[in-house]
Design an enzyme around this catalytic site. Structure first.
Site, mmCIF file in Angstrom:
data_model
loop_
_atom_site.group_PDB
_atom_site.id
_atom_site.type_symbol
_atom_site.label_atom_id
_atom_site.label_comp_id
_atom_site.label_asym_id
_atom_site.label_seq_id
_atom_site.Cartn_x
_atom_site.Cartn_y
_atom_site.Cartn_z
ATOM 1 N N CYS A 57 47.548 45.588 41.098
ATOM 2 C CA CYS A 57 48.164 44.324 41.514
ATOM 3 C C CYS A 57 49.610 44.276 41.023
ATOM 4 O O CYS A 57 50.017 45.048 40.149
ATOM 5 C CB CYS A 57 47.366 43.122 41.012
ATOM 6 S SG CYS A 57 47.770 42.567 39.341
ATOM 7 N N CYS A 93 44.236 48.643 37.614
ATOM 8 C CA CYS A 93 44.515 47.634 38.640
ATOM 9 C C CYS A 93 45.885 47.900 39.254
ATOM 10 O O CYS A 93 46.840 48.228 38.547
ATOM 11 C CB CYS A 93 44.489 46.242 38.014
ATOM 12 S SG CYS A 93 44.885 44.904 39.156
ATOM 13 N N HIS A 135 46.594 38.096 39.097
ATOM 14 C CA HIS A 135 45.771 39.250 38.703
ATOM 15 C C HIS A 135 44.279 38.971 38.917
ATOM 16 O O HIS A 135 43.571 39.799 39.493
ATOM 17 C CB HIS A 135 45.999 39.665 37.250
ATOM 18 C CG HIS A 135 44.915 40.584 36.774
ATOM 19 N ND1 HIS A 135 44.912 41.933 37.070
ATOM 20 C CD2 HIS A 135 43.732 40.329 36.137
ATOM 21 C CE1 HIS A 135 43.791 42.471 36.602
ATOM 22 N NE2 HIS A 135 43.059 41.519 36.029
ATOM 23 N N ASP A 179 32.132 31.245 46.803
ATOM 24 C CA ASP A 179 33.362 30.639 46.302
ATOM 25 C C ASP A 179 33.156 30.406 44.823
ATOM 26 O O ASP A 179 32.041 30.192 44.371
ATOM 27 C CB ASP A 179 33.642 29.293 46.972
ATOM 28 C CG ASP A 179 32.684 28.216 46.485
ATOM 29 O OD1 ASP A 179 31.549 28.181 46.990
ATOM 30 O OD2 ASP A 179 33.057 27.436 45.600
ATOM 31 N N ASP A 207 34.273 21.943 51.621
ATOM 32 C CA ASP A 207 32.943 21.474 51.230
ATOM 33 C C ASP A 207 32.800 20.027 51.714
ATOM 34 O O ASP A 207 33.747 19.449 52.244
ATOM 35 C CB ASP A 207 32.746 21.619 49.721
ATOM 36 C CG ASP A 207 33.686 20.731 48.917
ATOM 37 O OD1 ASP A 207 34.461 19.960 49.515
ATOM 38 O OD2 ASP A 207 33.643 20.811 47.681
ATOM 39 N N CYS A 262 49.939 43.898 37.143
ATOM 40 C CA CYS A 262 49.639 45.070 36.309
ATOM 41 C C CYS A 262 50.653 46.199 36.517
ATOM 42 O O CYS A 262 50.892 46.990 35.615
ATOM 43 C CB CYS A 262 48.219 45.546 36.594
ATOM 44 S SG CYS A 262 46.983 44.370 36.002
#
Ligand SMILES: [Zn+2]
Length: 361
Positions: free
Chosen positions: A303, A301, A332, A263, A60, A306
């Site tokens: 991931c 999930c 996660h 974002d 930014d 998890c």
């Protein structure tokens, strides 16, 4: 885009980010400008090399942070004088300085230096602020065109970088490679001012456009209204970037409305406070009800968190203030956001949108 304020997504190393499928990160010029300083990053070969991240980075302009320093800044036509939130030292950012800093940091996408109009703002104030942003956008583009070949990775030969020690591959060899400078639309909460801002920013000419000045305290419904009305005026064949948004449901909705990039600090910041986004809604892992809950945080999930750990363990880590709690929670939440966007992409490719959102957020 996950947010890596200080060239780091807090608590998560770059190899894990790669495994999660992160394709682009956002870093904050204001923070890097103060620490470690643009010159240090530039001498280290730019942000990619400094943080060992071969994928894309967006910085930014620093404007948003500087304008957040309400009591520590002074705005003029030339730019913004401000005091560091770290040590009170005096600094100055202008369109030219923000370009110089972002060229020195060497991200792939850099942002024009804009004035983020506060909320609420009266009509005269919103117009004056929008006009200032347009004038600053022109100055940004002029400076960028004159100095775009000063980007650190364009100045160095890849062989030179490789011989400097680390086994890195993705350093551009084409010295003509430059960054992409995006313009930013302002205009407060007035759709007509937003249209004018979009038109005038497009007239200056950028490879992508951002919608700024939202998520500044206005009601969510107003955010949505302004986003949708502004999108209409931005070219659909160029990236359209909505800054600083939002919850999983919001990002899915905005993506389906035509937003290409977003974002938000929410997935990472919330994770550090034990707030987790799941397919069943928000989970506050600190709650005692999870103390002996053997189930996965989100059974839907896949991931690495998890698949491996129970809610009881995550709750224990958080309650014990273990560093690992922040790491696992962040992994996660990032996965959940990225999976949300993968789902949205699949919907777009299939040419259809679901009737309901992707979660119960
Ligand atoms: Zn998970």
């Amino acid at each position: 885009m996950p947010v890596g304020t200080l060239a780091s997504v807090k608590g998560v190393s770059q190899d894990v980010l790669e495994d999660l499928g992160v394709e682009i990160l956002l870093s904050n010029t204001y923070h890097l400008f103060l620490r470690p300083g643009v010159e240090t990053v530039r001498r280290m070969g730019g942000l990619h090399r400094f943080m060992s991240w071969d994928r894309a980075i967006l910085t930014d302009s620093g404007g948003f942070q500087v304008f957040s320093l309400t009591d520590l800044r002074k705005v003029s036509e030339e730019g913004v004088a401000f005091r560091s939130h770290l040590d009170g030292s005096s600094h100055f950012l202008s369109p030219e300085k923000a370009m110089e800093a972002q060229i020195g940091l060497g991200a792939d996408i850099i942002m024009a230096f804009d004035e983020c109009t506060e909320y609420p703002a009266d009509a005269a104030r919103a117009r004056a602020s929008m006009e200032l942003t347009v004038r600053w956008a022109e100055r940004c583009k002029n400076y960028f065109e004159e100095h775009k070949h000063d980007v650190p990775w364009a100045l160095k030969e890849s062989a030179e970088l490789r011989s400097a020690g680390r086994p890195r591959a993705a350093v551009p060899t084409r010295s003509e490679a430059t960054q992409a400078l995006f313009g930013i639309v302002q205009g407060g909460m007035d759709p007509e001012l937003r249209r004018e801002s979009a038109d005038r920013t497009i007239d200056i000419g950028f490879p992508g456009y951002a919608i700024g000045g939202l998520s500044v305290g206005e009601p969510r419904e107003l955010t949505r209204e302004i986003v949708l009305s502004t999108l209409e005026h931005l070219p659909s064949d160029q990236p359209r970037y909505l800054m600083g948004v939002g919850t999983p449901d919001e990002i899915a909705q905005y993506a389906q409305s035509g937003v290409d990039m977003m974002d938000c600090v929410l997935p990472t910041r919330a994770a550090r406070h034990g707030l987790l986004f799941t397919s069943g809604g928000k989970v506050s892992i600190k709650q005692a009800r999870y103390a002996e809950d053997e189930s996965a945080l989100d059974p839907a999930c896949d991931c690495r968190v998890c698949l491996r750990y129970s809610r009881a363990y995550l709750r224990h880590l958080y309650a014990s203030n273990e560093l690992l709690a922040q790491v696992l929670n962040t992994v996660h939440n990032l996965h959940f956001y990225l999976a949300t966007m993968r789902t949205v992409r699949a919907w777009i490719r299939a040419g259809r949108a679901p009737a309901a959102g992707v979660s119960q957020m």
